[in-house]
Every structure is written in C-alpha cells, then in structure tokens.
Scaffold this motif. Structure first.
Motif, PDB file in Angstrom:
ATOM      1  N   GLU A  74      -8.606 -37.913  -0.219  1.00 31.02           N
ATOM      2  CA  GLU A  74      -9.721 -39.270   0.315  1.00 31.02           C
ATOM      3  C   GLU A  74     -10.676 -39.424  -1.181  1.00 31.02           C
ATOM      4  O   GLU A  74     -10.739 -40.533  -1.962  1.00 31.02           O
ATOM      5  N   ALA A  75     -10.902 -38.102  -2.261  1.00 27.96           N
ATOM      6  CA  ALA A  75     -12.050 -38.017  -3.088  1.00 27.96           C
ATOM      7  C   ALA A  75     -11.298 -38.342  -3.705  1.00 27.96           C
ATOM      8  O   ALA A  75     -11.479 -38.963  -5.294  1.00 27.96           O
ATOM      9  N   ILE A  76     -10.232 -37.557  -4.736  1.00 26.11           N
ATOM     10  CA  ILE A  76      -9.034 -37.764  -5.623  1.00 26.11           C
ATOM     11  C   ILE A  76      -8.630 -38.965  -6.160  1.00 26.11           C
ATOM     12  O   ILE A  76      -8.242 -39.770  -6.988  1.00 26.11           O
ATOM     13  N   ALA A  77      -7.906 -39.960  -4.592  1.00 22.16           N
ATOM     14  CA  ALA A  77      -7.828 -41.214  -4.907  1.00 22.16           C
ATOM     15  C   ALA A  77      -8.931 -42.132  -4.976  1.00 22.16           C
ATOM     16  O   ALA A  77      -8.090 -42.828  -5.383  1.00 22.16           O
ATOM     17  N   GLU A  78      -9.633 -42.360  -4.580  1.00 16.15           N
ATOM     18  CA  GLU A  78     -11.131 -43.038  -5.352  1.00 16.15           C
ATOM     19  C   GLU A  78     -11.485 -42.969  -6.416  1.00 16.15           C
ATOM     20  O   GLU A  78     -11.501 -43.917  -7.747  1.00 16.15           O
ATOM     21  N   ALA A  79     -11.136 -41.413  -7.123  1.00  9.16           N
ATOM     22  CA  ALA A  79     -12.383 -41.071  -8.285  1.00  9.16           C
ATOM     23  C   ALA A  79     -10.655 -41.340  -9.462  1.00  9.16           C
ATOM     24  O   ALA A  79     -11.099 -41.044 -10.042  1.00  9.16           O
ATOM     25  N   LEU A  80      -9.803 -40.976  -8.693  1.00  8.82           N
ATOM     26  CA  LEU A  80      -9.058 -41.005 -10.266  1.00  8.82           C
ATOM     27  C   LEU A  80      -7.587 -41.179 -10.018  1.00  8.82           C
ATOM     28  O   LEU A  80      -6.867 -41.776 -10.538  1.00  8.82           O
TER      29      LEU A  80
END
Length: 255
Positions: free
Chosen positions: A246-252
């Motif tokens: 979730e964090a990777i999708a949101e940030a990158l």
C-alpha cells in the motif's frame, strides 16, 4: 529486486508484497518478483542488467534492506570505486575464487572426501546467505564511508541504466525488526547510543541526493497498531507485506 524480504520467506505466495502491489495497482499491471535470498543491491543490479530489462519493465523498484545492504556491497566484492569514485566491476570475488578449486577437486572429493573443502564451502555459504546487520556510525568511520560511497555509486548506476532505457527507477527502504518491534537477530541488537534507523535515514538521504524516488517504509510499519509485522526469523508477516504494498503504491505509482 531485493533479498529474502522480497522473496518473502514464511508467507504464502499470494501474500507477498509484489502480489499485493499487483492487486493494488489493478487490471493491466504485472509485478515481477525478482527477489533472491541473500542478495545485496550489487547482485540486484547485475540481475537487472542480465535478466530484468529483458522483461521490458515500465518501472524498476529496488527493495533495499538498509540494515545489511550497505555491508553486502563490501563483502560481496562485486564492485569497487575507481580514483574518481565511479563504479567498476571487479575481476575477483569470494565465489569466483572458490569455484575453480571446487570444480577441480569435485571428482577427488567424491572419492576421498575433503573436510577442508567442505569447511570452505560452509564458510562461503555463510558469507553469501547469512547477512550480518551493520549500523553505520555517525560520523562515519573510514570503513562506513566506503560502504556509503559504494551504495551511492550502485544506486546511481541503477538510475542511469534505467534512464538510458526509458525505464523508471525507485527505491523502497525496508526497516529492520529491531527498529519496528524491538527484536531480531542477537548480532543486530543496537547499542543504547545507536540510532536504530540510521541506515534507513542514510539510504533515504542518498536517494534524495541522486534524485531517485524513494519510500521509506519505516513510517508505514512503525505507526501501525498491528504489532505482528515480523515473524520470529525477523522477516515480514503477511500483514507487513500488505502494508508495504500500500505504501509503495501510494508513494511511487500514484504520481
């Protein structure tokens, strides 16, 4: 690209960060998992050059486990820096020095055995797959400065090779279990005066200085109420894989 965190020890295949990221991105996306246990960023770089770009990716993400990836660059001996600080491939490393002798003695070992050879093979296995944690001091010692310089050069090569092919490159920084949940391998136990997130902060600073998009997963994991994010062997649980995706999708992937 990454190590055993990405390969995902201890969780079902469908629960890995790459599968979770694929589901999060939705129809039309494929996420290839090229994580290999024991790999450092240097080995990931070589795998990208030898195999990864053949998959014609739109974006490459390096999962960087900062607690030991700085040290991997020194112990693997795959790259060095020239007098101008540029990354160069070395001619010799622990595996290349060991394998010729292994091949020559293979037949003899089957006949008479070789305790010394078996001990050397065990030592090589430990070198490649038993990564030691390594909190870099602040200010850095000469040894720590060498590791930081190597990491900077390896990340720059990732960036440059990707740009040359029109491929995006980003980094996801993985925090250790010591920083998030206060446990982990005994050799990784931080001293009282150490900043347990020192390596993660260094990795993030290097990415900023190189204009590489990065997400430090420390915040996503540290602030989550679920305290079952790491298995007993200090790898991620399925819950941590989902949070990381979730964090990777949101940030990158949403910019």
């Amino acid at each position: 690209l990454g190590d055993s965190f990405l390969e995902a020890w201890g969780v079902p295949r469908d629960a890995t960060v790459t599968r979770a990221l694929e589901r999060r991105l939705g129809e039309g996306f494929e996420v290839y998992n090229m994580g290999v246990t024991g790999y450092g960023p240097d080995q990931g770089l070589l795998r990208l050059l030898e195999e990864g770009f053949d998959q014609e990716p739109d974006r490459v993400v390096l999962a960087l486990f900062a607690a030991n990836d700085f040290n991997d660059l020194v112990k693997n001996e795959l790259f060095a820096l020239d007098d101008e600080g540029r990354l160069i491939r070395t001619d010799s490393n622990p595996v290349s020095r060991f394998l010729p002798r292994l091949r020559l003695l293979a037949f003899a070992r089957t006949l008479v055995g070789s305790q010394a050879q078996q001990q050397r093979a065990t030592a090589l296995f430990q070198l490649l797959f038993h990564d030691t944690y390594d909190t870099l001091p602040d200010p850095p010692t000469p040894d720590a400065a060498r590791k930081i310089d190597l990491m900077r050069a390896v990340l720059a090569r990732f960036r440059d090779e990707s740009r040359e092919r029109g491929v995006g490159f980003a980094v996801a920084i993985i925090p250790s279990s010591w920083g998030i949940e206060g446990f982990g391998p005994p050799e990784a136990r931080p001293r009282a005066e150490e900043n347990v997130f020192r390596n993660e902060e260094l990795a993030a600073a290097l990415c900023r200085s190189l204009d590489i998009p990065a997400v430090d997963l420390t915040g996503a994991l540290r602030g989550h109420p679920d305290r079952r994010l790491y298995l007993a062997d200090a790898h991620w649980t399925a819950a941590a894989h989902a949070l990381a995706a979730e964090a990777i999708a949101e940030a990158l992937f949403t910019r």
